[in-house]
Design a protein around this motif. Structure first.
Motif, PDB file in Angstrom:
ATOM      1  N   GLY A   1       0.812  -1.205   0.000  1.00  0.00           N
ATOM      2  CA  GLY A   1       0.000   0.000   0.000  1.00  0.00           C
ATOM      3  C   GLY A   1       0.839   1.245   0.000  1.00  0.00           C
ATOM      4  O   GLY A   1       2.048   1.208  -0.294  1.00  0.00           O
ATOM      5  N   TYR A   2       0.189   2.355   0.312  1.00  0.00           N
ATOM      6  CA  TYR A   2       0.873   3.641   0.454  1.00  0.00           C
ATOM      7  C   TYR A   2       0.664   4.117   1.876  1.00  0.00           C
ATOM      8  O   TYR A   2      -0.472   4.106   2.387  1.00  0.00           O
TER       9      TYR A   2
ATOM     10  N   PRO B   1       5.220   4.142  -1.062  1.00  0.00           N
ATOM     11  CA  PRO B   1       4.919   2.703  -1.077  1.00  0.00           C
ATOM     12  C   PRO B   1       5.436   2.022   0.180  1.00  0.00           C
ATOM     13  O   PRO B   1       6.505   2.366   0.696  1.00  0.00           O
TER      14      PRO B   1
ATOM     15  N   TYR C   1      -5.730   2.203   1.612  1.00  0.00           N
ATOM     16  CA  TYR C   1      -4.828   2.490   0.497  1.00  0.00           C
ATOM     17  C   TYR C   1      -3.884   1.298   0.366  1.00  0.00           C
ATOM     18  O   TYR C   1      -2.672   1.400   0.573  1.00  0.00           O
ATOM     19  N   SER C   2      -4.427   0.159   0.019  1.00  0.00           N
ATOM     20  CA  SER C   2      -3.645  -1.077   0.048  1.00  0.00           C
ATOM     21  C   SER C   2      -4.341  -2.154  -0.775  1.00  0.00           C
ATOM     22  O   SER C   2      -5.452  -1.952  -1.277  1.00  0.00           O
ATOM     23  N   THR C   3      -3.690  -3.293  -0.868  1.00  0.00           N
ATOM     24  CA  THR C   3      -4.206  -4.361  -1.727  1.00  0.00           C
ATOM     25  C   THR C   3      -5.249  -5.230  -1.051  1.00  0.00           C
ATOM     26  O   THR C   3      -6.019  -5.910  -1.730  1.00  0.00           O
TER      27      THR C   3
ATOM     28  N   ALA D   1      -2.080   4.888  -7.794  1.00  0.00           N
ATOM     29  CA  ALA D   1      -1.387   5.078  -6.511  1.00  0.00           C
ATOM     30  C   ALA D   1      -0.355   6.198  -6.579  1.00  0.00           C
ATOM     31  O   ALA D   1      -0.232   6.988  -5.641  1.00  0.00           O
TER      32      ALA D   1
ATOM     33  N   PHE E   1      -1.352  -0.437  -6.615  1.00  0.00           N
ATOM     34  CA  PHE E   1      -0.459  -0.617  -5.472  1.00  0.00           C
ATOM     35  C   PHE E   1       0.533  -1.757  -5.719  1.00  0.00           C
ATOM     36  O   PHE E   1       1.569  -1.849  -5.058  1.00  0.00           O
TER      37      PHE E   1
END
Length: 398
Positions: free
Chosen positions: A51-52, A63, A178-180, A370, A396
């Motif tokens: 993620g960020y 990242p 903000y991630s997978t 992203a 991401f």
């Protein structure tokens, strides 16, 4: 406004429908569990995620690879497809609401696909479309939690989606969208129906519910004059929701280039607020109700004065330090009831997703990757967003 005592209260209705839906889901939602099969292939292992994250108060994200907890008996894992940007993400990552633990992944408007379920889960099955909003757990035992108001947990155990201490998390805190992927207690996820896109559903899980909840509690009548102050991510949803309930909507904005957009959503009038508030004077004591979404310190008095005596003014913006300076004499002189509101509970959050899907109410979104997050954050701060940035979570991985 008075509640119609001849009909069940709306709160009781959503409680009853939530209970009924839970009972039906035991039979129909997860056939794998009915036959005693466990679809959680990751039991016992931490789950890798990309993620960020913010690493300091600069507001610049980068990242970051990290791990989430294993899928527990009452959990689901969601492979995130989209996550949208809320101004709250920026406030919290910059430390505007207090010291933060870093690295921290923001994001509480999350939509994706269920990829694993715990053995006790009946609400979801693998392949379901699901969303996560502003909270991921609570005590589940107090009166508020038992009655669909988990965000007001009386034991202080509401666990918000990012940045909150979490002994089950490998990083020590909750990490956001903000991630997978994300692992969440099944109670705190909502179903996303097929007749709304995932990217349009994501903003409903904060911007939508934060405005929907107080608007529905106000229970205004058709034709009532409803004001909306601040037309950004939250405000534009408030306009659309109030219009859908057939209110006369008066939108207050400082951005001239938003006027035509707002009119296209059905607002009766758009008031372009000037520095001296002269344009607001004709609306003194005119409105039945106003919801304000401005996320900064501001002069509330001219806005409150637009509401009729003994009407309600609800503030849902969260400025720096959660503090708002008010003129007590100005507020007292209006005779207006000034109140504030958080988000909404889980039954109500599910309710808004279905309401918007069924009634064609959609947020105005701009898709980004992203690597565009930091630029998008600057645009949010500079009031350039139109009106919700939505991140493609597939980016991401790159």
């Amino acid at each position: 406004m008075k509640e119609n005592t001849k009909q069940p209260s709306r709160r009781r209705f959503i409680q009853q429908t939530a209970i009924a839906g839970a009972g039906a889901s035991v039979l129909f939602s997860n056939p794998m569990n009915v036959f005693g099969q466990n679809s959680n292939e990751n039991a016992g292992s931490n789950i890798k995620s990309k993620g960020y994250a913010a690493v300091d108060t600069s507001g610049k994200l980068q990242p970051w690879e990290f791990e989430r907890r294993p899928v527990g008996d009452n959990d689901i894992q969601i492979d995130i497809k989209y996550a949208s940007i809320c101004h709250s993400d920026i406030h919290q990552m910059k430390g505007h609401w207090g010291p933060q633990h870093y690295p921290q992944v923001p994001g509480h408007e999350i939509a994706g696909i269920v990829s694993a379920v715990g053995k006790n889960v009946t609400k979801f099955k693998v392949g379901d479309r699901a969303g996560v909003g502003c909270m991921v757990d609570s005590c589940m035992e107090c009166d508020s939690c038992q009655h669909g108001e988990e965000h007001y947990c009386e034991n202080g155990q509401t666990l918000f989606t990012y940045g909150y201490p979490d002994k089950k998390s490998p990083t020590g805190i909750t990490q956001g969208g903000y991630s997978t992927n994300i692992v969440v207690r099944d109670h705190f996820a909502v179903h996303i129906p097929e007749h709304i896109s995932l990217q349009e559903a994501a903003p409903l899980l904060c911007a939508g519910i934060t405005t929907y909840s107080p608007l529905m509690k106000e229970d205004f009548k058709i034709g009532d004059k409803v004001g909306v102050a601040g037309i950004g991510g939250l405000g534009h949803m408030a306009v659309k929701l109030a219009v859908s309930k057939r209110a006369e909507v008066y939108a207050f904005t400082t951005s001239p280039d938003k006027v035509e957009d707002i009119k296209s959503w059905g607002a009766k009038e758009v008031i372009l607020v000037d520095e001296a508030f002269k344009n607001m004077r004709p609306y003194n004591k005119k409105l039945d109700y106003m919801i304000c979404t401005i996320p900064y310190q501001f002069n509330a008095a001219p806005y409150v004065a637009c509401v009729k005596p003994y009407g309600n003014f609800t503030y849902v913006g969260m400025p720096e330090g959660f503090q708002l300076n008010l003129s007590n004499i100005a507020l007292a002189a209006t005779r207006v009831n000034f109140n504030a509101s958080l988000i909404g509970g889980m039954p109500e959050t599910q309710e808004i997703v279905h309401y918007c899907a069924d009634n064609g109410i959609r947020p105005e979104i701009q898709m980004i990757s992203a690597e565009q997050i930091n630029d998008a954050w600057e645009k949010v701060v500079n009031r350039e967003a139109r009106y919700r940035y939505v991140i493609d979570a597939a980016t991401f991985e790159s």
